[in-house]
Design an enzyme around this catalytic site. Sequence first.
Site, PDB file in Angstrom:
ATOM      1  CB  VAL A   1     -49.858   0.297  19.953  1.00  0.00           C
ATOM      2  CG1 VAL A   1     -50.766   0.686  18.806  1.00  0.00           C
ATOM      3  CG2 VAL A   1     -49.818  -1.220  20.109  1.00  0.00           C
ATOM      4  CE  LYS A   2     -46.605  -4.583  22.349  1.00  0.00           C
ATOM      5  NZ  LYS A   2     -47.235  -4.997  21.094  1.00  0.00           N
ATOM      6  CB  THR A   3     -42.209   1.688  25.027  1.00  0.00           C
ATOM      7  OG1 THR A   3     -42.921   0.897  25.984  1.00  0.00           O
ATOM      8  CG2 THR A   3     -41.616   2.904  25.727  1.00  0.00           C
TER       9      THR A   3
END
Length: 396
Positions: free
Chosen positions: A193-195
């Site tokens: 779910v990170k960049t």
Amino acid sequence: MKPAILGGAPIRTTSLPYARQYVDDDDCLAVNKVLKSAFLTTGPKVKEFEEEIANYVKAKYAVAFSNGTAALHGACYAAGIGGGDEVITTPITFAASSNCVLYSGGTPVFADIDENTFNIDVDEIAKKITNKTKAIIPVDYTGQAVDIDGIKELIKGTDIVIIEDGAHSLGTKYKGARVGGLVDMAMFSFHPVKTITTGEGGIITTNNEEYYTKLINFRSHCITRDIDQLINKDIGGWYYEQLDLGYNYRMTDFQAALGISQMKKIDWFIQRRKEIVERYNEAFKDLEGVILQENADFSDTVNHLYVIKLNLPKLKADRKEIFDAFQAENIGVYVHYIPVYWHPYYQKLGYKKGLCPKAEELYNAMLTVPLFPAMTDNDVEDVIKGFYKIINYYRK
């Protein structure tokens, strides 16, 4: 309009999560190519990925790890944190930000947050510094950069190490420069779910060659073949030595291949996140019952999370009721995070509730709002409609 939890029609017929990875055919092809190559574990793709991240954040070095927690552990090792050392961090974070201190034998010390930005407060850090303080692990919460210069000024003339937990902030700029090359060490996470994502994965960036060498060794059992590091030299090309107690924290080449492919899309990821945040900010700024996170002028933020604070005195429901109402609308709000020292394990270590009042107040009222690049404009509008429906219904 009656909320779905009370029998009304839900805003959505399908569930919208708070976050989700974006993986396309190019990503799959990149991983598949490595799976058919000679390298599956740490090989040339890991090195390529490290160089790409280092160049992106303008740091001299980058060392990839199996996950962000392992990377933070490595940073604590490189900083020399051990028994008797104290490390200051924020309670509004995932437990890894302080667990890494415990792994190293140190003691986490929690400093309260700024009630407007939700980031660790430099003035609160100042109150916690002692002659035992070895490092500070400030967290770029939601992606917003911490006050890096403020922290540097606070510790000027000391040997205190800054390990920036940038798990949320790849792409964020502090006073025009990307975070990652501005402190002693910085960590980025590549959780889905990170960049960008590598599935699981993390990295430490640094400009310090000594830290770089320690990090490289630490992630691979502290075993080296480097002739300059060997105690016994000229034994043979097969020879290696374990110099200290390290761990198997290596990233695989197929993870790195995914990361390299994802970096080709990072500009679009950032643009889309900013578009959604701008739409939310405009929609929610006048919604009574909702308080927005303030963004400091020095931070050009790439939001990993969009967190709002409920103005509970203006609502006739608590956070749990509001949370459940959103879930019934199929809008996957969440909560980030439970104050670390509230967890039972930390309570057993002697930490008590009441330690950081502003952080605890925020926790009791916060909601994480769905935010990820694959959200359609209709998804975004559903979230906004959901907020107006739920907040207006429960408003006093």
